[in-house]
Write a protein that holds these residues in place. Sequence first.
Motif, PDB file in Angstrom:
ATOM      1  N   GLU A  15       1.097  -0.888   0.035  1.00 41.03           N
ATOM      2  CA  GLU A  15       0.203   0.060  -0.115  1.00 41.03           C
ATOM      3  C   GLU A  15       0.663   1.302   0.062  1.00 41.03           C
ATOM      4  OE1 GLU A  15      -3.484   1.830  -0.507  1.00 41.03           O
ATOM      5  OE2 GLU A  15      -3.603  -0.203   0.430  1.00 41.03           O
ATOM      6  N   LEU A  16       1.713   1.181   0.514  1.00 42.86           N
ATOM      7  CA  LEU A  16       2.764   2.366   0.876  1.00 42.86           C
ATOM      8  C   LEU A  16       3.036   2.793  -0.930  1.00 42.86           C
ATOM      9  CD1 LEU A  16       5.858   2.844   2.664  1.00 42.86           C
ATOM     10  CD2 LEU A  16       5.527   0.733   1.358  1.00 42.86           C
ATOM     11  N   GLU A 116      10.878   1.691  11.606  1.00 46.17           N
ATOM     12  CA  GLU A 116       9.976   0.877  12.866  1.00 46.17           C
ATOM     13  C   GLU A 116      11.759   0.954  14.009  1.00 46.17           C
ATOM     14  OE1 GLU A 116       9.738  -0.528  10.226  1.00 46.17           O
ATOM     15  OE2 GLU A 116       8.433  -1.495   9.644  1.00 46.17           O
ATOM     16  N   ASP A 154       5.292   9.713  17.938  1.00 44.66           N
ATOM     17  CA  ASP A 154       5.188   9.213  16.641  1.00 44.66           C
ATOM     18  C   ASP A 154       4.898   7.231  16.564  1.00 44.66           C
ATOM     19  OD1 ASP A 154       4.982  10.902  14.161  1.00 44.66           O
ATOM     20  OD2 ASP A 154       7.124  11.579  13.707  1.00 44.66           O
ATOM     21  N   THR A 155       4.178   6.650  16.038  1.00 44.16           N
ATOM     22  CA  THR A 155       3.687   5.932  15.369  1.00 44.16           C
ATOM     23  C   THR A 155       4.512   5.245  14.275  1.00 44.16           C
ATOM     24  OG1 THR A 155       1.926   5.907  14.756  1.00 44.16           O
ATOM     25  CG2 THR A 155       2.312   5.536  17.008  1.00 44.16           C
ATOM     26  N   THR A 156       4.222   3.854  14.094  1.00 47.51           N
ATOM     27  CA  THR A 156       4.935   3.298  12.696  1.00 47.51           C
ATOM     28  C   THR A 156       4.265   4.179  11.404  1.00 47.51           C
ATOM     29  OG1 THR A 156       5.896   1.736  13.460  1.00 47.51           O
ATOM     30  CG2 THR A 156       5.176   1.328  11.587  1.00 47.51           C
ATOM     31  N   GLU A 157       3.592   4.404  11.449  1.00 47.40           N
ATOM     32  CA  GLU A 157       2.192   4.369  11.044  1.00 47.40           C
ATOM     33  C   GLU A 157       2.594   5.864  10.494  1.00 47.40           C
ATOM     34  OE1 GLU A 157       1.075   2.465  13.731  1.00 47.40           O
ATOM     35  OE2 GLU A 157       0.836   0.959  11.919  1.00 47.40           O
ATOM     36  N   THR A 158       2.118   7.055  11.981  1.00 45.99           N
ATOM     37  CA  THR A 158       2.321   8.361  11.327  1.00 45.99           C
ATOM     38  C   THR A 158       3.530   8.589  10.806  1.00 45.99           C
ATOM     39  OG1 THR A 158       2.737   8.673  13.743  1.00 45.99           O
ATOM     40  CG2 THR A 158       0.866   8.236  13.691  1.00 45.99           C
ATOM     41  N   ARG A 160       5.264   6.763   8.674  1.00 43.12           N
ATOM     42  CA  ARG A 160       5.289   6.247   7.779  1.00 43.12           C
ATOM     43  C   ARG A 160       4.257   7.345   6.860  1.00 43.12           C
ATOM     44  NH1 ARG A 160       2.582   1.899   8.066  1.00 43.12           N
ATOM     45  NH2 ARG A 160       4.966   0.394   8.562  1.00 43.12           N
ATOM     46  N   ASP A 161       3.426   7.597   7.212  1.00 45.99           N
ATOM     47  CA  ASP A 161       2.531   8.489   6.882  1.00 45.99           C
ATOM     48  C   ASP A 161       3.668   9.846   6.275  1.00 45.99           C
ATOM     49  OD1 ASP A 161       0.550   6.895   6.352  1.00 45.99           O
ATOM     50  OD2 ASP A 161      -0.624   7.710   8.287  1.00 45.99           O
ATOM     51  N   GLY A 218       4.324  -1.136  16.844  1.00 48.14           N
ATOM     52  CA  GLY A 218       3.029  -1.681  16.953  1.00 48.14           C
ATOM     53  C   GLY A 218       3.666  -2.966  17.420  1.00 48.14           C
ATOM     54  N   TRP A 232      -1.625  -1.187  23.082  1.00 50.71           N
ATOM     55  CA  TRP A 232      -0.801  -0.312  21.541  1.00 50.71           C
ATOM     56  C   TRP A 232      -1.448   0.826  21.618  1.00 50.71           C
ATOM     57  CZ3 TRP A 232      -1.187  -2.742  17.452  1.00 50.71           C
ATOM     58  CH2 TRP A 232      -0.916  -4.216  17.477  1.00 50.71           C
TER      59      TRP A 232
END
Length: 293
Positions: A15-16, A116, A154-158, A160-161, A218, A232
């Motif tokens: 997806e990325l 990560e 920051d998380t992996t998702e934020t 990465r975005d 995560g 989480w």
Amino acid sequence: MTNDFKRLAFVGTPELSVPFMTSLNASGYEIGVVVTGEDRRRGRGEEPSPSPVKRVAIEMGLPVIHEIEEIENFEIDLAVVVAYGSFIPIDLLERVPMINVHFSLLPRWRGPAPIERAILAGDTKSGVCVMKVGEEFDVGDVFTRQEVEISPRDTTETLRDRLVEAGCELLVSTLDDGLSEPAPQVGEIVWAEKVTPQEREIDWGLEAEKIDRLVRVGGAWTTFRGERFKIWKTEATTREIQGRPGQLLGDEVASGKGSLRLIEVQSQNRARQAFDSWKLGARLEENCVFGDD
């Protein structure tokens, strides 16, 4: 390497990778072919389904292939690789010019999990590099790079975005400006191996800040009443509470240094939920301890 890029090949799978393909198309670059991973089952019992890149490429009316060697059957000037996930034959690199987008400030965090690993290490900055594809993973010379700050939450998702957004802009501007001579990577080489399930198990003897980093990556887990228990979202504090590591007191868990306030959790075979909601139905005993099998 020529700077006359009339037709591109796009090589990517997850997806990325999709925003990079659509950004190139929206910026006027003609994509002559898309190379992506094979269709596969995404869940138990499901029929094989296309990768995210293939799904969007088909919607865009682009030709799609799965064998990267077949790229030579198409007239292209340059291949752009973003998270392809498979080995590219060295002899093919000698015949087809390729560039890659990597999510770190190389040579720090070469490898499959740079986002990560940057969070786990407590790095304050990450970035994106547009680089020449080399004979080994992430060793190629770098054309351009862009730093991106890592915030304390920051998380992996934020992260990465933000890296994807910065990377799309960097890729397009790099191609628009033409590829100048790339520069060799300089600095300490650090490898970003994938984070294993074993590494995601929480060691409550560590300081709270390090445990919080693992949670932000995560999939962090511990055990509770003999079952796997995922955590989480947390907030690390420097407050020392009376209890051994892993002991729950109120909404905080004691650690090797400081404490960790639990915010979102997930017990085995249940959905994620706010810690306060879980606690209401958990019938907790006094002085319960996480990770105490």
